[in-house]
Design a protein around this motif. Sequence first.
Motif, PDB file in Angstrom:
ATOM      1  N   ALA A  15      -8.519  -3.307 -11.508  1.00 47.35           N
ATOM      2  CA  ALA A  15      -7.657  -2.472 -10.666  1.00 47.35           C
ATOM      3  C   ALA A  15      -8.327  -1.147 -10.339  1.00 47.35           C
ATOM      4  O   ALA A  15      -8.282  -0.684  -9.200  1.00 47.35           O
ATOM      5  CB  ALA A  15      -6.318  -2.241 -11.349  1.00 47.35           C
ATOM      6  N   VAL A  16      -8.979  -0.546 -11.332  1.00 42.57           N
ATOM      7  CA  VAL A  16      -9.682   0.723 -11.087  1.00 42.57           C
ATOM      8  C   VAL A  16     -10.825   0.519 -10.106  1.00 42.57           C
ATOM      9  O   VAL A  16     -11.028   1.326  -9.193  1.00 42.57           O
ATOM     10  CB  VAL A  16     -10.185   1.324 -12.419  1.00 42.57           C
ATOM     11  CG1 VAL A  16     -11.152   2.467 -12.176  1.00 42.57           C
ATOM     12  CG2 VAL A  16      -9.007   1.782 -13.250  1.00 42.57           C
ATOM     13  N   ILE A  17     -11.567  -0.567 -10.259  1.00 44.35           N
ATOM     14  CA  ILE A  17     -12.673  -0.850  -9.335  1.00 44.35           C
ATOM     15  C   ILE A  17     -12.157  -1.037  -7.917  1.00 44.35           C
ATOM     16  O   ILE A  17     -12.705  -0.491  -6.957  1.00 44.35           O
ATOM     17  CB  ILE A  17     -13.477  -2.084  -9.809  1.00 44.35           C
ATOM     18  CG1 ILE A  17     -14.264  -1.753 -11.067  1.00 44.35           C
ATOM     19  CG2 ILE A  17     -14.422  -2.576  -8.708  1.00 44.35           C
ATOM     20  CD1 ILE A  17     -14.900  -2.952 -11.734  1.00 44.35           C
ATOM     21  N   PHE A  18     -11.074  -1.815  -7.773  1.00 46.55           N
ATOM     22  CA  PHE A  18     -10.506  -2.040  -6.444  1.00 46.55           C
ATOM     23  C   PHE A  18      -9.971  -0.745  -5.846  1.00 46.55           C
ATOM     24  O   PHE A  18     -10.095  -0.514  -4.645  1.00 46.55           O
ATOM     25  CB  PHE A  18      -9.400  -3.084  -6.496  1.00 46.55           C
ATOM     26  CG  PHE A  18      -9.908  -4.487  -6.696  1.00 46.55           C
ATOM     27  CD1 PHE A  18     -11.136  -4.890  -6.192  1.00 46.55           C
ATOM     28  CD2 PHE A  18      -9.160  -5.409  -7.387  1.00 46.55           C
ATOM     29  CE1 PHE A  18     -11.604  -6.172  -6.372  1.00 46.55           C
ATOM     30  CE2 PHE A  18      -9.611  -6.707  -7.564  1.00 46.55           C
ATOM     31  CZ  PHE A  18     -10.842  -7.076  -7.058  1.00 46.55           C
ATOM     32  N   LEU A  19      -9.356   0.103  -6.674  1.00 49.94           N
ATOM     33  CA  LEU A  19      -8.846   1.378  -6.172  1.00 49.94           C
ATOM     34  C   LEU A  19      -9.986   2.264  -5.685  1.00 49.94           C
ATOM     35  O   LEU A  19      -9.886   2.909  -4.649  1.00 49.94           O
ATOM     36  CB  LEU A  19      -8.050   2.106  -7.256  1.00 49.94           C
ATOM     37  CG  LEU A  19      -6.620   1.650  -7.461  1.00 49.94           C
ATOM     38  CD1 LEU A  19      -6.047   2.277  -8.722  1.00 49.94           C
ATOM     39  CD2 LEU A  19      -5.775   2.020  -6.269  1.00 49.94           C
ATOM     40  N   ARG A  20     -11.078   2.305  -6.430  1.00 44.84           N
ATOM     41  CA  ARG A  20     -12.208   3.155  -6.053  1.00 44.84           C
ATOM     42  C   ARG A  20     -12.917   2.648  -4.801  1.00 44.84           C
ATOM     43  O   ARG A  20     -13.423   3.435  -4.018  1.00 44.84           O
ATOM     44  CB  ARG A  20     -13.204   3.263  -7.205  1.00 44.84           C
ATOM     45  CG  ARG A  20     -12.648   4.043  -8.348  1.00 44.84           C
ATOM     46  CD  ARG A  20     -13.680   4.242  -9.431  1.00 44.84           C
ATOM     47  NE  ARG A  20     -13.457   5.566  -9.978  1.00 44.84           N
ATOM     48  CZ  ARG A  20     -14.383   6.485 -10.094  1.00 44.84           C
ATOM     49  NH1 ARG A  20     -15.606   6.247  -9.731  1.00 44.84           N
ATOM     50  NH2 ARG A  20     -14.096   7.657 -10.590  1.00 44.84           N
ATOM     51  N   ASN A  21     -12.968   1.342  -4.630  1.00 44.66           N
ATOM     52  CA  ASN A  21     -13.638   0.777  -3.463  1.00 44.66           C
ATOM     53  C   ASN A  21     -12.740   0.724  -2.236  1.00 44.66           C
ATOM     54  O   ASN A  21     -13.203   0.357  -1.160  1.00 44.66           O
ATOM     55  CB  ASN A  21     -14.145  -0.634  -3.769  1.00 44.66           C
ATOM     56  CG  ASN A  21     -15.294  -0.616  -4.740  1.00 44.66           C
ATOM     57  OD1 ASN A  21     -15.992   0.377  -4.861  1.00 44.66           O
ATOM     58  ND2 ASN A  21     -15.482  -1.707  -5.454  1.00 44.66           N
ATOM     59  N   GLY A  22     -11.485   1.058  -2.378  1.00 44.63           N
ATOM     60  CA  GLY A  22     -10.577   1.048  -1.250  1.00 44.63           C
ATOM     61  C   GLY A  22      -9.977  -0.309  -0.958  1.00 44.63           C
ATOM     62  O   GLY A  22      -9.282  -0.471   0.032  1.00 44.63           O
ATOM     63  N   GLY A  23     -10.241  -1.299  -1.795  1.00 44.65           N
ATOM     64  CA  GLY A  23      -9.693  -2.625  -1.574  1.00 44.65           C
ATOM     65  C   GLY A  23      -8.273  -2.783  -2.089  1.00 44.65           C
ATOM     66  O   GLY A  23      -7.590  -3.727  -1.755  1.00 44.65           O
ATOM     67  N   LEU A  24      -7.823  -1.845  -2.908  1.00 43.12           N
ATOM     68  CA  LEU A  24      -6.478  -1.908  -3.468  1.00 43.12           C
ATOM     69  C   LEU A  24      -5.837  -0.538  -3.290  1.00 43.12           C
ATOM     70  O   LEU A  24      -6.350   0.461  -3.771  1.00 43.12           O
ATOM     71  CB  LEU A  24      -6.528  -2.273  -4.949  1.00 43.12           C
ATOM     72  CG  LEU A  24      -5.202  -2.408  -5.670  1.00 43.12           C
ATOM     73  CD1 LEU A  24      -4.456  -3.629  -5.150  1.00 43.12           C
ATOM     74  CD2 LEU A  24      -5.417  -2.529  -7.156  1.00 43.12           C
ATOM     75  N   LYS A  25      -4.745  -0.514  -2.602  1.00 47.28           N
ATOM     76  CA  LYS A  25      -4.037   0.750  -2.386  1.00 47.28           C
ATOM     77  C   LYS A  25      -3.076   0.987  -3.545  1.00 47.28           C
ATOM     78  O   LYS A  25      -2.718   0.071  -4.280  1.00 47.28           O
ATOM     79  CB  LYS A  25      -3.296   0.691  -1.061  1.00 47.28           C
ATOM     80  CG  LYS A  25      -4.229   0.561   0.113  1.00 47.28           C
ATOM     81  CD  LYS A  25      -3.461   0.591   1.409  1.00 47.28           C
ATOM     82  CE  LYS A  25      -4.441   0.700   2.535  1.00 47.28           C
ATOM     83  NZ  LYS A  25      -4.636  -0.490   3.288  1.00 47.28           N
ATOM     84  N   ILE A  26      -2.667   2.229  -3.698  1.00 50.05           N
ATOM     85  CA  ILE A  26      -1.759   2.589  -4.779  1.00 50.05           C
ATOM     86  C   ILE A  26      -0.459   1.795  -4.681  1.00 50.05           C
ATOM     87  O   ILE A  26       0.075   1.327  -5.686  1.00 50.05           O
ATOM     88  CB  ILE A  26      -1.460   4.102  -4.762  1.00 50.05           C
ATOM     89  CG1 ILE A  26      -2.727   4.912  -5.034  1.00 50.05           C
ATOM     90  CG2 ILE A  26      -0.383   4.467  -5.757  1.00 50.05           C
ATOM     91  CD1 ILE A  26      -3.276   4.753  -6.425  1.00 50.05           C
TER      92      ILE A  26
END
Length: 64
Positions: A15-26
């Motif tokens: 989840a942290v990786i996806f959040l940092r890469n922009g693939g997962l929004k809050i």
Amino acid sequence: MAISISVVLLLSVLAVIFLRNGGLKISHALVCLLLGFYLASTSIAPTIHSGLTATADIVGSLSP
């Protein structure tokens, strides 16, 4: 207990990786979090747990 902690840690890292890469929004992360809490309180929770345990046992028994 160790398997569930490992799964939670793995999912948290993803989840942290996806959040940092922009693939997962809050908002997506919050929906996934709420879904997990709701699934944990349903009658399907033991089935999910046994499925994850069986999968971990299969992966653990594989030899390289």
